[in-house]
Design a protein around this motif. Structure first.
Motif, PDB file in Angstrom:
ATOM      1  N   LEU A  35     -20.184  81.655  36.407  1.00 51.27           N
ATOM      2  CA  LEU A  35     -20.894  80.954  37.477  1.00 51.27           C
ATOM      3  C   LEU A  35     -19.951  80.005  38.198  1.00 51.27           C
ATOM      4  O   LEU A  35     -19.187  79.272  37.557  1.00 51.27           O
ATOM      5  CB  LEU A  35     -22.071  80.140  36.909  1.00 51.27           C
ATOM      6  CG  LEU A  35     -23.146  80.929  36.167  1.00 51.27           C
ATOM      7  CD1 LEU A  35     -24.143  79.975  35.526  1.00 51.27           C
ATOM      8  CD2 LEU A  35     -23.840  81.886  37.118  1.00 51.27           C
ATOM      9  N   GLU A  36     -19.998  80.027  39.515  1.00 49.69           N
ATOM     10  CA  GLU A  36     -19.282  79.034  40.308  1.00 49.69           C
ATOM     11  C   GLU A  36     -20.159  77.789  40.354  1.00 49.69           C
ATOM     12  O   GLU A  36     -21.313  77.856  40.776  1.00 49.69           O
ATOM     13  CB  GLU A  36     -19.018  79.561  41.719  1.00 49.69           C
ATOM     14  CG  GLU A  36     -18.098  80.759  41.732  1.00 49.69           C
ATOM     15  CD  GLU A  36     -17.939  81.355  43.121  1.00 49.69           C
ATOM     16  OE1 GLU A  36     -18.559  80.863  44.081  1.00 49.69           O
ATOM     17  OE2 GLU A  36     -17.181  82.337  43.237  1.00 49.69           O
ATOM     18  N   MET A  37     -19.623  76.670  39.889  1.00 51.76           N
ATOM     19  CA  MET A  37     -20.411  75.443  39.774  1.00 51.76           C
ATOM     20  C   MET A  37     -19.767  74.304  40.563  1.00 51.76           C
ATOM     21  O   MET A  37     -18.548  74.158  40.578  1.00 51.76           O
ATOM     22  CB  MET A  37     -20.514  75.002  38.311  1.00 51.76           C
ATOM     23  CG  MET A  37     -21.282  75.968  37.428  1.00 51.76           C
ATOM     24  SD  MET A  37     -22.999  76.196  37.921  1.00 51.76           S
ATOM     25  CE  MET A  37     -23.614  74.539  37.901  1.00 51.76           C
ATOM     26  N   VAL A  38     -20.618  73.512  41.190  1.00 49.29           N
ATOM     27  CA  VAL A  38     -20.191  72.290  41.866  1.00 49.29           C
ATOM     28  C   VAL A  38     -20.797  71.126  41.084  1.00 49.29           C
ATOM     29  O   VAL A  38     -22.023  71.019  40.962  1.00 49.29           O
ATOM     30  CB  VAL A  38     -20.657  72.247  43.341  1.00 49.29           C
ATOM     31  CG1 VAL A  38     -20.225  70.946  43.999  1.00 49.29           C
ATOM     32  CG2 VAL A  38     -20.116  73.449  44.105  1.00 49.29           C
ATOM     33  N   ARG A  39     -19.949  70.293  40.531  1.00 44.13           N
ATOM     34  CA  ARG A  39     -20.393  69.120  39.770  1.00 44.13           C
ATOM     35  C   ARG A  39     -20.380  67.908  40.701  1.00 44.13           C
ATOM     36  O   ARG A  39     -19.426  67.691  41.445  1.00 44.13           O
ATOM     37  CB  ARG A  39     -19.485  68.864  38.572  1.00 44.13           C
ATOM     38  CG  ARG A  39     -19.429  70.040  37.596  1.00 44.13           C
ATOM     39  CD  ARG A  39     -20.699  70.184  36.839  1.00 44.13           C
ATOM     40  NE  ARG A  39     -20.669  71.334  35.944  1.00 44.13           N
ATOM     41  CZ  ARG A  39     -21.719  71.771  35.297  1.00 44.13           C
ATOM     42  NH1 ARG A  39     -22.877  71.159  35.425  1.00 44.13           N
ATOM     43  NH2 ARG A  39     -21.625  72.822  34.519  1.00 44.13           N
ATOM     44  N   HIS A  40     -21.465  67.129  40.651  1.00 41.97           N
ATOM     45  CA  HIS A  40     -21.657  65.975  41.545  1.00 41.97           C
ATOM     46  C   HIS A  40     -22.265  64.844  40.720  1.00 41.97           C
ATOM     47  O   HIS A  40     -23.105  65.106  39.850  1.00 41.97           O
ATOM     48  CB  HIS A  40     -22.599  66.387  42.687  1.00 41.97           C
ATOM     49  CG  HIS A  40     -22.780  65.357  43.746  1.00 41.97           C
ATOM     50  ND1 HIS A  40     -23.602  64.266  43.592  1.00 41.97           N
ATOM     51  CD2 HIS A  40     -22.243  65.250  44.977  1.00 41.97           C
ATOM     52  CE1 HIS A  40     -23.572  63.526  44.688  1.00 41.97           C
ATOM     53  NE2 HIS A  40     -22.754  64.110  45.546  1.00 41.97           N
ATOM     54  N   PRO A  41     -21.901  63.586  40.987  1.00 40.77           N
ATOM     55  CA  PRO A  41     -22.428  62.483  40.174  1.00 40.77           C
ATOM     56  C   PRO A  41     -23.908  62.180  40.381  1.00 40.77           C
ATOM     57  O   PRO A  41     -24.497  61.412  39.626  1.00 40.77           O
ATOM     58  CB  PRO A  41     -21.569  61.284  40.598  1.00 40.77           C
ATOM     59  CG  PRO A  41     -21.046  61.633  41.939  1.00 40.77           C
ATOM     60  CD  PRO A  41     -20.912  63.131  41.958  1.00 40.77           C
ATOM     61  N   GLY A  42     -24.542  62.795  41.372  1.00 36.43           N
ATOM     62  CA  GLY A  42     -25.959  62.549  41.628  1.00 36.43           C
ATOM     63  C   GLY A  42     -26.157  61.509  42.710  1.00 36.43           C
ATOM     64  O   GLY A  42     -25.216  60.863  43.169  1.00 36.43           O
ATOM     65  N   GLY A  43     -27.393  61.368  43.132  1.00 38.03           N
ATOM     66  CA  GLY A  43     -27.692  60.437  44.204  1.00 38.03           C
ATOM     67  C   GLY A  43     -29.072  59.835  44.051  1.00 38.03           C
ATOM     68  O   GLY A  43     -29.814  60.153  43.129  1.00 38.03           O
ATOM     69  N   ALA A  44     -29.389  58.962  44.983  1.00 39.48           N
ATOM     70  CA  ALA A  44     -30.707  58.328  45.020  1.00 39.48           C
ATOM     71  C   ALA A  44     -31.120  58.159  46.473  1.00 39.48           C
ATOM     72  O   ALA A  44     -30.274  57.964  47.355  1.00 39.48           O
ATOM     73  CB  ALA A  44     -30.683  56.977  44.315  1.00 39.48           C
ATOM     74  N   ALA A  45     -32.425  58.253  46.705  1.00 40.14           N
ATOM     75  CA  ALA A  45     -32.982  58.107  48.048  1.00 40.14           C
ATOM     76  C   ALA A  45     -34.143  57.119  47.997  1.00 40.14           C
ATOM     77  O   ALA A  45     -34.854  57.037  46.999  1.00 40.14           O
ATOM     78  CB  ALA A  45     -33.461  59.453  48.576  1.00 40.14           C
ATOM     79  N   ALA A  46     -34.318  56.397  49.107  1.00 41.35           N
ATOM     80  CA  ALA A  46     -35.370  55.385  49.192  1.00 41.35           C
ATOM     81  C   ALA A  46     -36.355  55.719  50.300  1.00 41.35           C
ATOM     82  O   ALA A  46     -35.956  55.955  51.440  1.00 41.35           O
ATOM     83  CB  ALA A  46     -34.748  54.010  49.453  1.00 41.35           C
ATOM     84  N   VAL A  47     -37.634  55.738  49.940  1.00 42.11           N
ATOM     85  CA  VAL A  47     -38.709  55.827  50.924  1.00 42.11           C
ATOM     86  C   VAL A  47     -39.141  54.382  51.182  1.00 42.11           C
ATOM     87  O   VAL A  47     -39.775  53.758  50.331  1.00 42.11           O
ATOM     88  CB  VAL A  47     -39.909  56.646  50.411  1.00 42.11           C
ATOM     89  CG1 VAL A  47     -41.001  56.714  51.476  1.00 42.11           C
ATOM     90  CG2 VAL A  47     -39.467  58.038  49.988  1.00 42.11           C
ATOM     91  N   ALA A  48     -38.743  53.823  52.321  1.00 42.11           N
ATOM     92  CA  ALA A  48     -39.107  52.448  52.674  1.00 42.11           C
ATOM     93  C   ALA A  48     -40.391  52.490  53.483  1.00 42.11           C
ATOM     94  O   ALA A  48     -40.426  53.074  54.570  1.00 42.11           O
ATOM     95  CB  ALA A  48     -37.982  51.798  53.472  1.00 42.11           C
ATOM     96  N   LEU A  49     -41.446  51.884  52.939  1.00 37.97           N
ATOM     97  CA  LEU A  49     -42.768  51.940  53.564  1.00 37.97           C
ATOM     98  C   LEU A  49     -43.254  50.520  53.814  1.00 37.97           C
ATOM     99  O   LEU A  49     -43.335  49.716  52.889  1.00 37.97           O
ATOM    100  CB  LEU A  49     -43.728  52.685  52.640  1.00 37.97           C
ATOM    101  CG  LEU A  49     -45.036  53.184  53.222  1.00 37.97           C
ATOM    102  CD1 LEU A  49     -44.802  54.240  54.303  1.00 37.97           C
ATOM    103  CD2 LEU A  49     -45.914  53.742  52.111  1.00 37.97           C
ATOM    104  N   ASP A  50     -43.563  50.211  55.084  1.00 40.56           N
ATOM    105  CA  ASP A  50     -44.000  48.846  55.412  1.00 40.56           C
ATOM    106  C   ASP A  50     -45.513  48.701  55.263  1.00 40.56           C
ATOM    107  O   ASP A  50     -46.216  49.642  54.866  1.00 40.56           O
ATOM    108  CB  ASP A  50     -43.494  48.416  56.793  1.00 40.56           C
ATOM    109  CG  ASP A  50     -44.139  49.148  57.962  1.00 40.56           C
ATOM    110  OD1 ASP A  50     -45.114  49.894  57.762  1.00 40.56           O
ATOM    111  OD2 ASP A  50     -43.653  48.960  59.094  1.00 40.56           O
ATOM    112  N   GLU A  51     -46.023  47.512  55.590  1.00 45.38           N
ATOM    113  CA  GLU A  51     -47.444  47.192  55.417  1.00 45.38           C
ATOM    114  C   GLU A  51     -48.348  48.049  56.303  1.00 45.38           C
ATOM    115  O   GLU A  51     -49.529  48.236  56.002  1.00 45.38           O
ATOM    116  CB  GLU A  51     -47.713  45.709  55.704  1.00 45.38           C
ATOM    117  CG  GLU A  51     -47.025  44.753  54.752  1.00 45.38           C
ATOM    118  CD  GLU A  51     -45.543  44.545  55.074  1.00 45.38           C
ATOM    119  OE1 GLU A  51     -45.106  44.778  56.241  1.00 45.38           O
ATOM    120  OE2 GLU A  51     -44.795  44.187  54.150  1.00 45.38           O
TER     121      GLU A  51
END
Length: 188
Positions: A35-51
């Motif tokens: 298998l050809e594999m791409v290793r990545h440290p990972g990420g995070a995403a933010a859903v910013a929701l106001d009032e």
């Protein structure tokens, strides 16, 4: 031997962010494949929701997408950084926002057929503005829209980014579950 054991690994490329290799693995049925594999440290995403239940979306130029796409504020996890800290940092850097309340929306694989990248999704509430400056190479416009409109854009194909789709749908599901809990509470 456990499922998915790496029997052999041939490094192909080591970059600043990713590593590419060919790995010989044993699958659960006992067969072996390269298998050809791409290793990545990972990420995070933010859903910013106001009032007002408006969401912060970025219109960002992405070379790989051949143009502009709609995204949540997100980025790579730095070495030793917790995913929640990454979401907070990226929200500040890309959108100039700070959230007082954070809800873990779970994680997702971006493309598990080839990447091991896991993206952690967070909902941020109690927002306030911060000074910010985009990194070199980032071309970003910051936009606010009703969550309902963003969900319509998910449905009609205007939003095509995977982490953004999952983050917005999970936010909608979370808000619905909270509303149901409140409606069931006899003290309301």
């Amino acid at each position: 031997m456990s499922e998915g054991d790496i029997l052999k690994r041939e490094p192909i490329y080591q970059g600043a962010v990713i590593e590419v290799s060919v790995e010989t693995v044993e699958l659960p049925d006992g067969s072996q494949v390269d298998l050809e594999m791409v290793r990545h440290p990972g990420g995070a995403a933010a859903v910013a929701l106001d009032e007002q239940e408006r969401v912060c979306l970025l219109r960002q130029f992405r070379h790989a997408a051949r143009g502009w796409i709609w995204e949540l504020p997100a980025g790579r996890i730095d070495a030793g950084e917790a995913p929640g800290a990454t979401a907070r940092r990226e929200l500040a850097e890309e959108a100039g926002l700070k959230a007082d309340d954070w809800i873990d929306l779970g994680s997702m694989y971006s493309s598990p057929g080839i990447f091991d990248e896991v993206i952690h999704l967070w909902l941020g509430r109690g927002l306030s503005e911060l000074p910010h400056e985009h990194e070199h190479g980032e071309v970003i416009e910051i936009h606010w829209m009703p969550l309902s409109q963003a969900l319509d854009w998910c449905d009609d194909g205007t939003i095509t980014d995977g982490k953004t789709l999952v983050g917005l749908y999970r936010t909608s599901a979370y808000l619905k579950s909270q509303a149901e809990l409140l409606s069931e509470d006899p003290g309301c």
